[in-house]
Design an enzyme around this catalytic site. Structure first.
Site: not given
Ligand code: BV8
Length: 250
Positions: A101, A118, A189-191, A216, A232
């Site tokens: 976050n 991040h 709380g991360t997907s 979930d 959470a």
């Molecule tokens: C990198 C900052 C190279 C900005 C963010 C293909 C396959 C695999 C990977 C990749 C691919 N193509 C590209 C990639 C890499 C890519 C990636 O993973 N893409 C994904 C989409 C496939 N990653 C990157 O580019 C990263 N960099 O790889 O660089 C490298 C790496 C290593 C070494 C050398 C070089 C950079 C990624 C960072 C991007 N920036 N945020 C901003 O915030 O604006 S990402 C952003 O979304 C968040 O920071 C977080 O990381 C991400 C996921 O979000 P979550 O936090 O999980 O939230 P989400 O809404 O998804 O889920 C919420 C969860 O909470 C749910 O499960 C829900 O059920 C639960 N929940 C909801 N309410 C509650 C709850 N749980 C409990 N209680 C509640 N009340």
């Protein structure tokens, strides 16, 4: 006892900060590639500035505050790291809270050992020097440079200090070291969709006790020893109370 925690947008949802992929997800209405990539920023910097200006303003709204889950983590960190607890064990305990976050709610809750992998919404970075500044106002292409406000050529050279897709997350070495020595790993709380954050659980040792708290199932759920389904604010305080009793923390 070495504790590693990873949090995602779900821990801040009940504080009123929208998650990325929920029904009110942040990304809706905004394609990821338009607002959270360097290419998107190069293409339309002003619309990326507006996307983050809206989130920066919202984070500072009076109604947005740490919730019971943030507060319980801060309290637990104090108990794990208290000198008294260390005396009872052959070696001092370790605690690291890695968050995906970019809100500041963990720090506002009192957590000290926080690694915002991040980046941080209330910080900006100079595109030319990489210098980071605290920042609570809007950003635009006309924003004067804090160190050279009268120089018109230095205007608009600031960007949000957040990690976009395709950019290197912060603290990966420190995270890998913490994961390799963790006795307990909590994912809250991360997907589990974004890497390398979603791969941290696999960097822990087989002996590490892995616990997931989420509303979930996630793609990583099967890797965890314990999956707790619920909100959470309810499940985090209960789990940490249970662990504190198990470990006889102060
Ligand atoms: C990198 C900052 C190279 C900005 C963010 C293909 C396959 C695999 C990977 C990749 C691919 N193509 C590209 C990639 C890499 C890519 C990636 O993973 N893409 C994904 C989409 C496939 N990653 C990157 O580019 C990263 N960099 O790889 O660089 C490298 C790496 C290593 C070494 C050398 C070089 C950079 C990624 C960072 C991007 N920036 N945020 C901003 O915030 O604006 S990402 C952003 O979304 C968040 O920071 C977080 O990381 C991400 C996921 O979000 P979550 O936090 O999980 O939230 P989400 O809404 O998804 O889920 C919420 C969860 O909470 C749910 O499960 C829900 O059920 C639960 N929940 C909801 N309410 C509650 C709850 N749980 C409990 N209680 C509640 N009340």
């Amino acid at each position: 006892m070495n504790v590693l925690v990873l949090t995602g947008a779900g821990i801040s949802a009940e504080s009123g900060v929208p998650t990325f992929r929920g029904a009110d997800g942040l990304w809706e209405g905004h394609a990821i590639e338009d607002v959270a990539t360097p290419e998107g920023f190069a293409r339309r910097p002003q619309s990326v500035h507006q996307f983050y200006n809206q989130r920066r303003k919202q984070l500072q709204h009076a109604d947005v505050a740490p919730n019971a889950a943030h507060l319980a983590l801060a309290e637990f960190e104090q108990a794990v790291m208290s000198p008294h607890t260390a005396d009872d064990h052959e070696s001092a305990n370790q605690f690291l809270l890695v968050t995906q976050n970019i809100d500041n709610l963990h720090v506002r809750a009192g957590s000290q050992r926080v690694l915002p992998m991040h980046g941080e919404l209330l910080k900006v970075r100079c595109i030319d020097t990489d210098e980071v500044f605290d920042w609570t106002d809007d950003l635009s292409l006309d924003t004067p440079h804090p160190q050279d406000p009268s120089n018109p050529r230095a205007r608009g050279r600031l960007r949000p200090h957040v990690v976009w897709f395709g950019e290197m997350p912060i603290g990966l070495d420190r995270i890998a070291r913490a994961a390799s020595t963790a006795d307990v790993f909590l994912a809250i709380g991360t997907s589990g969709l974004v890497y390398p954050a979603a791969g941290i659980v696999r960097q822990t040792s087989p002996a590490c006790r892995r616990i997931e708290i989420n509303l979930d199932d996630t793609p990583a759920s099967s890797v965890f020893d314990e999956t707790i389904r619920g909100k959470a604010t309810v499940e985090v305080p209960q789990l940490l109370d249970r662990l504190a009793k198990e470990w006889k923390l102060g």
